[in-house]
Design a protein around this motif. Structure first.
Motif, PDB file in Angstrom:
ATOM      1  N   TRP A  32       0.871  -1.187   0.000  1.00  0.00           N
ATOM      2  CA  TRP A  32       0.000   0.000   0.000  1.00  0.00           C
ATOM      3  C   TRP A  32       0.903   1.230   0.000  1.00  0.00           C
ATOM      4  N   PHE A  33       0.806   2.050  -1.072  1.00  0.00           N
ATOM      5  CA  PHE A  33       1.704   3.184  -1.275  1.00  0.00           C
ATOM      6  C   PHE A  33       0.951   4.512  -1.169  1.00  0.00           C
ATOM      7  N   SER A  34       1.649   5.531  -0.671  1.00  0.00           N
ATOM      8  CA  SER A  34       1.121   6.892  -0.694  1.00  0.00           C
ATOM      9  C   SER A  34       1.235   7.442  -2.120  1.00  0.00           C
ATOM     10  N   PRO A  35       0.596   8.592  -2.423  1.00  0.00           N
ATOM     11  CA  PRO A  35       0.654   9.121  -3.794  1.00  0.00           C
ATOM     12  C   PRO A  35       2.066   9.396  -4.297  1.00  0.00           C
ATOM     13  N   ASP A  36       3.002   9.700  -3.389  1.00  0.00           N
ATOM     14  CA  ASP A  36       4.373   9.974  -3.830  1.00  0.00           C
ATOM     15  C   ASP A  36       5.212   8.709  -3.956  1.00  0.00           C
ATOM     16  N   GLY A  37       4.608   7.530  -3.733  1.00  0.00           N
ATOM     17  CA  GLY A  37       5.321   6.275  -3.903  1.00  0.00           C
ATOM     18  C   GLY A  37       5.944   5.716  -2.646  1.00  0.00           C
ATOM     19  N   THR A  38       5.698   6.354  -1.491  1.00  0.00           N
ATOM     20  CA  THR A  38       6.233   5.846  -0.229  1.00  0.00           C
ATOM     21  C   THR A  38       5.428   4.627   0.220  1.00  0.00           C
ATOM     22  N   LEU A  39       6.116   3.566   0.619  1.00  0.00           N
ATOM     23  CA  LEU A  39       5.444   2.360   1.096  1.00  0.00           C
ATOM     24  C   LEU A  39       4.883   2.616   2.493  1.00  0.00           C
ATOM     25  N   LYS A  40       3.555   2.514   2.646  1.00  0.00           N
ATOM     26  CA  LYS A  40       2.893   2.743   3.930  1.00  0.00           C
ATOM     27  C   LYS A  40       2.609   1.444   4.666  1.00  0.00           C
ATOM     28  N   HIS A  41       2.203   0.416   3.917  1.00  0.00           N
ATOM     29  CA  HIS A  41       1.853  -0.858   4.542  1.00  0.00           C
ATOM     30  C   HIS A  41       2.339  -1.994   3.640  1.00  0.00           C
TER      31      HIS A  41
END
Length: 403
Positions: A213-222
């Motif tokens: 699960w990624f944030s809009p900027d491509g950071t992995l959140k989950h």
């Protein structure tokens, strides 16, 4: 005599009232299909290249995504993604120039070539699933060449899938397991985006389902993984669980699991085992922030009258509902077979209450395959491919929520 005719008239009036009422009810259960546009087969920029679709069972079928009145259709054979209006006009084309003829352009008044369609060349290898966010960012699954793939010994799979990101047609890098530029994914089962522009990649290996699960900027959140042993077991005894579907919520950090449960069939009189029996199908919510499963409801069966080839008499069979998508406010849209060239559409609330049940027409007996997409606005669309061409259609399932 007069009293007799009066009674007959009253009975006839009641009969026709019931008959018309029944007709009205039957007609109301059919949800109208809107035919939008057709596609032909071929190599041109606005055609589907499916000439070899029946040669390999591993042929990547076209994907469909609808957003803001636009229809995004991937075509792996030609390494392209076409963007159409609801009238079938080609608005944009993401394509590999080495595997497509030059797009047709028309001479302008001063001799230069002009075109009303936007062209975005990129060296795609093998396009798979696609997704489009509400601000128009386009995500395209692509497969790396064999020499760039990685074999993961622990999972026993080859890692060769990435998610390319485009903004206004411009390439903005790719997503891997860790985020932008990360390790390639294993087989991608599903690619989704949420209303918050987040990207959810659901992968499968022989033993695991893996969710990124990624944030809009491509950071992995989950990052989560589930095996069959991790699933909740609401039944006692020797019961087997099968994970049918995982879908992310479009509005909250949650996952929804559709799980089927089976037991071994046993004849009580003879003691002979005769296969497995379906105990039930359940929906669960898994909240990413807190973890843990919460049981929501039992998915009902769809009893349908069918004519089997082995028998001339119609028989009633319980058919299974497939989870197609999550509607706004987390309602669940299911589809099931429903006799010849028809399917049953079922919309349920998170407590299992029926919001709507309709029949939709799909000419399955004439189709090579069909693919569906439920938009973030709640409209169900389909790409229906036969041996003579393809149709893009939709059903206004969003209006069912307003009834």
């Amino acid at each position: 005599m007069g009293m007799g005719w009066s009674r007959v008239f009253s009975l006839l009036l009641i009969f026709f009232s019931v008959w018309f009422s029944g007709c009205k009810q039957r007609s109301s259960i059919l949800l109208e299909r809107e035919e939008l546009f057709n596609l032909t087969f071929g190599k041109l920029e606005d055609q589907l290249d499916l000439f070899h679709i029946t040669e390999s069972s591993y042929q990547v079928q076209p994907s469909l995504w609808t957003h803001d009145g636009r229809f995004y259709i991937s075509n792996s054979t030609s390494a392209k993604v076409m963007v159409f209006s609801s009238y079938g006009d080609l608005l944009a084309l993401f394509y590999n120039p080495d595997r497509n003829p030059p797009p047709i352009q028309f001479p302008g008044e001063k001799g230069g070539a002009v075109s009303n369609r936007k062209l975005f060349p990129y060296a795609f290898n093998q396009i798979g699933k696609i997704a489009v966010t509400s601000n128009g960012s386009v995500y395209i699954e692509d497969k790396l060449p064999e020499e760039r793939s990685v074999f993961e010994k622990e999972l026993g799979v080859r890692l060769n899938n990435i998610i390319l990101k485009f903004e206004n047609g411009e390439y903005k890098g790719y997503l891997g397991q860790e985020g932008v530029g990360g390790t390639p994914f294993p087989f991608i089962e599903r690619l989704q985006v949420t209303r918050k522009e987040e990207v959810v990649v659901i992968c499968r290996t022989p033993t695991l389902w893996m969710i990124y699960w990624f944030s809009p900027d491509g950071t992995l959140k989950h990052k989560l993984s589930f095996s069959l042993e991790d699933l909740p077991m609401p039944y006692e005894g020797k019961v087997y669980a099968n994970l049918d579907t995982i879908l992310p919520s479009p509005v909250s950090p949650s996952l929804f699991f559709k799980v089927s449960y089976f037991k071994e069939g046993l004849d009580s009189q003879t003691g002979i085992r005769y296969g497995i029996e379906l105990l039930g199908i359940k929906m669960f919510r898994f909240t990413l922030q807190g973890g843990g499963f919460k049981e929501l409801f039992d998915v009902p069966e769809n009893p349908t009258i069918l004519r089997l080839k082995s028998s001339s008499d119609p028989v009633e069979m319980p058919l299974i509902y497939e989870l197609i998508g999550i509607l706004p406010d987390e309602q669940f849209l299911f589809l099931s077979g429903h006799g010849k060239d028809a399917r049953q559409l079922l919309v349920l609330q998170s407590n299992g209450k029926v919001i709507s049940k309709r029949t939709i027409h799909i000419e399955d007996s004439q189709l090579l395959f069909s693919t569906f997409h439920l938009s973030l606005e709640g409209i169900l669309s389909a790409l229906l491919v036969s041996d003579v061409g393809a149709k893009v259609v939709w059903w206004r399932t969003d209006l069912l929520l307003k009834e």
